[in-house]
Design an enzyme around this catalytic site. Sequence first.
Site, PDB file in Angstrom:
ATOM      1  N   GLY A   1       1.003  -1.078  -0.084  1.00  0.00           N
ATOM      2  CA  GLY A   1       0.013   0.005  -0.003  1.00  0.00           C
ATOM      3  C   GLY A   1       1.010   1.159   0.008  1.00  0.00           C
TER       4      GLY A   1
ATOM      5  N   GLY B   1       6.735   7.450  -8.195  1.00  0.00           N
ATOM      6  CA  GLY B   1       6.979   7.475  -6.687  1.00  0.00           C
ATOM      7  C   GLY B   1       8.237   7.036  -6.367  1.00  0.00           C
TER       8      GLY B   1
ATOM      9  N   ASN C   1       1.494  -2.827   5.590  1.00  0.00           N
ATOM     10  CA  ASN C   1       0.959  -1.664   5.854  1.00  0.00           C
ATOM     11  C   ASN C   1      -0.715  -1.210   5.599  1.00  0.00           C
ATOM     12  OD1 ASN C   1       0.903   1.616   6.014  1.00  0.00           O
ATOM     13  ND2 ASN C   1       0.452   1.198   3.754  1.00  0.00           N
TER      14      ASN C   1
ATOM     15  N   TYR D   1     -13.390  -3.791  11.859  1.00  0.00           N
ATOM     16  CA  TYR D   1     -11.777  -3.181  11.568  1.00  0.00           C
ATOM     17  C   TYR D   1     -11.061  -3.174  13.013  1.00  0.00           C
ATOM     18  CZ  TYR D   1      -8.170   0.601  11.061  1.00  0.00           C
ATOM     19  OH  TYR D   1      -6.860   1.364  11.124  1.00  0.00           O
TER      20      TYR D   1
HETATM   21  N1  LIG Z   1      -4.406   6.989   8.543  1.00  0.00           N
HETATM   22  C1  LIG Z   1      -4.919   6.853   9.736  1.00  0.00           C
HETATM   23  O1  LIG Z   1      -5.239   7.593  10.467  1.00  0.00           O
HETATM   24  C2  LIG Z   1      -4.488   5.594  10.428  1.00  0.00           C
HETATM   25  C3  LIG Z   1      -4.737   5.253  11.819  1.00  0.00           C
HETATM   26  C4  LIG Z   1      -4.463   4.148  12.628  1.00  0.00           C
HETATM   27  C5  LIG Z   1      -4.091   3.065  11.600  1.00  0.00           C
HETATM   28  N2  LIG Z   1      -3.904   3.017  10.313  1.00  0.00           N
HETATM   29  C6  LIG Z   1      -3.370   1.977   9.672  1.00  0.00           C
HETATM   30  O2  LIG Z   1      -2.139   2.523   9.032  1.00  0.00           O
HETATM   31  C7  LIG Z   1      -2.172   1.767   7.729  1.00  0.00           C
HETATM   32  C8  LIG Z   1      -2.067   2.761   6.694  1.00  0.00           C
HETATM   33  O3  LIG Z   1      -3.090   3.544   6.388  1.00  0.00           O
HETATM   34  P1  LIG Z   1      -3.305   4.960   5.720  1.00  0.00           P
HETATM   35  O4  LIG Z   1      -4.554   5.299   5.941  1.00  0.00           O
HETATM   36  O5  LIG Z   1      -2.175   5.660   5.761  1.00  0.00           O
HETATM   37  O6  LIG Z   1      -3.286   4.229   4.010  1.00  0.00           O
HETATM   38  P2  LIG Z   1      -2.231   4.190   3.039  1.00  0.00           P
HETATM   39  O7  LIG Z   1      -1.034   3.797   3.713  1.00  0.00           O
HETATM   40  O8  LIG Z   1      -2.339   5.557   2.336  1.00  0.00           O
HETATM   41  O9  LIG Z   1      -2.926   2.970   2.173  1.00  0.00           O
HETATM   42  C9  LIG Z   1      -3.657   3.122   0.946  1.00  0.00           C
HETATM   43  C10 LIG Z   1      -2.634   2.390  -0.002  1.00  0.00           C
HETATM   44  O10 LIG Z   1      -3.076   0.897   0.229  1.00  0.00           O
HETATM   45  C11 LIG Z   1      -3.542   0.386  -1.120  1.00  0.00           C
HETATM   46  N3  LIG Z   1      -4.492  -0.652  -0.880  1.00  0.00           N
HETATM   47  C12 LIG Z   1      -5.533  -0.491  -0.135  1.00  0.00           C
HETATM   48  N4  LIG Z   1      -6.234  -1.708  -0.179  1.00  0.00           N
HETATM   49  C13 LIG Z   1      -5.244  -2.777  -0.955  1.00  0.00           C
HETATM   50  C14 LIG Z   1      -5.602  -4.020  -1.309  1.00  0.00           C
HETATM   51  N5  LIG Z   1      -6.720  -4.631  -0.989  1.00  0.00           N
HETATM   52  N6  LIG Z   1      -4.773  -4.427  -2.058  1.00  0.00           N
HETATM   53  C15 LIG Z   1      -3.373  -3.591  -2.645  1.00  0.00           C
HETATM   54  N7  LIG Z   1      -3.271  -2.554  -1.930  1.00  0.00           N
HETATM   55  C16 LIG Z   1      -4.168  -1.789  -1.464  1.00  0.00           C
HETATM   56  C17 LIG Z   1      -4.164   1.501  -1.749  1.00  0.00           C
HETATM   57  O11 LIG Z   1      -3.807   1.426  -3.220  1.00  0.00           O
HETATM   58  P3  LIG Z   1      -5.273   0.952  -3.982  1.00  0.00           P
HETATM   59  O12 LIG Z   1      -6.568   2.008  -3.417  1.00  0.00           O
HETATM   60  O13 LIG Z   1      -4.825   1.508  -5.517  1.00  0.00           O
HETATM   61  O14 LIG Z   1      -5.616  -0.207  -3.901  1.00  0.00           O
HETATM   62  C18 LIG Z   1      -2.842   2.880  -1.333  1.00  0.00           C
HETATM   63  O15 LIG Z   1      -1.648   2.224  -1.937  1.00  0.00           O
HETATM   64  C19 LIG Z   1      -3.392   0.672   7.680  1.00  0.00           C
HETATM   65  O16 LIG Z   1      -3.150  -0.383   7.981  1.00  0.00           O
HETATM   66  C20 LIG Z   1      -4.365   1.757   8.641  1.00  0.00           C
HETATM   67  O17 LIG Z   1      -5.298   0.592   9.185  1.00  0.00           O
HETATM   68  C21 LIG Z   1      -4.108   4.560   9.773  1.00  0.00           C
END
Ligand SMILES: NC(=O)c1ccc[n+]([C@@H]2O[C@H](COP(=O)([O-])OP(=O)(O)OC[C@H]3O[C@@H](n4cnc5c(N)ncnc54)[C@H](OP(=O)(O)O)[C@@H]3O)[C@@H](O)[C@H]2O)c1
Length: 265
Positions: free
Chosen positions: A21, A54, A90, A157
């Site tokens: 991701g 990227g 991730n 989740y």
């Molecule tokens: N942001 C927050 O506030 C937060 C808080 C707590 C925990 N987290 C955790 O931190 C991690 C990252 O979160 P983030 O919000 O920053 O998101 P992120 O890293 O921006 O993740 C999005 C990325 O994941 C890819 N992706 C999503 N579903 C996918 C799938 N099924 N297969 C392959 N690629 C996939 C998306 O591309 P595509 O859509 O093109 O597939 C994009 O590249 C996650 O595990 C999340 O639960 C985030």
Amino acid sequence: MNTEKSMYEKELAGKRVLVTGGTGGGIGEAVVKRLAAAGAKVATTARRMPEEPGAADLFIPADISTPEGTTRLVDGILEHFGGIDILVNNVGGSSAPTGGVLAQSDEDWQFAFETNLFAAVRLDRGLLPAMLQQGSGVIVHITSIQRRLPGENTMAYSAAKAALANYSKGLATELAPKGIRVNTVAPGFTETKAAERLIHRMAERLGSDYDGARQNLMDSLGGIPIGRTARPEEVAELVAFLVSDRASYIIGAEHTIDGGIIRSV
Ligand SMILES: NC(=O)c1ccc[n+]([C@@H]2O[C@H](COP(=O)([O-])OP(=O)(O)OC[C@H]3O[C@@H](n4cnc5c(N)ncnc54)[C@H](OP(=O)(O)O)[C@@H]3O)[C@@H](O)[C@H]2O)c1
């Protein structure tokens, strides 16, 4: 010159890394950038091809919420890199509807577990043989503070992240004697590009400005003692530390990075 940057600039030189991701302006993309800046050879994956190339050296399109997707990714990594040193699981998130427990269907629960738990389990299982063969490796699982603070509309989740944390601990214990370190990072509210879009939508709905909608979200978490959200780069910095040899004795530990949201000991 002995700045912090120059000290850590090439500390991951020669390391083969997969960050899942790594597109879209979130934590994953920040981790890709940070590990690439430390000299690692970084691969990433997403369902859609990014518009900009990227910082990753290799992009393998795959939907890792499916067994076929994880198999495709594992095969691609082994084919291109011939092995793996660091795996950052991730990918994760929630797309459940609002409306509490009765609004969440079997499909919502299944999706939450496929994306937040099984993707990591399958990827670990697929790439571990290469790590075991070389007798070294590092795995990081990104969970969430929600694994301890379940959200009303994100119960599936939160439960999947709790399972991921539990699994991660068991894996760390099993793999430590074999030279592989496993740890967990639990972010709080991180202001990614997706979070920015959500705040804009909330602002429209509430009839407030961006800052007002952000404050509303922060208040819904019971406030953030540091007074602001996290930047993806701050989470990436923690991951960069954990995957480096500077963290050589850190095993099976969960690292919360939340600006103080979780107040319990
Ligand atoms: N942001 C927050 O506030 C937060 C808080 C707590 C925990 N987290 C955790 O931190 C991690 C990252 O979160 P983030 O919000 O920053 O998101 P992120 O890293 O921006 O993740 C999005 C990325 O994941 C890819 N992706 C999503 N579903 C996918 C799938 N099924 N297969 C392959 N690629 C996939 C998306 O591309 P595509 O859509 O093109 O597939 C994009 O590249 C996650 O595990 C999340 O639960 C985030």
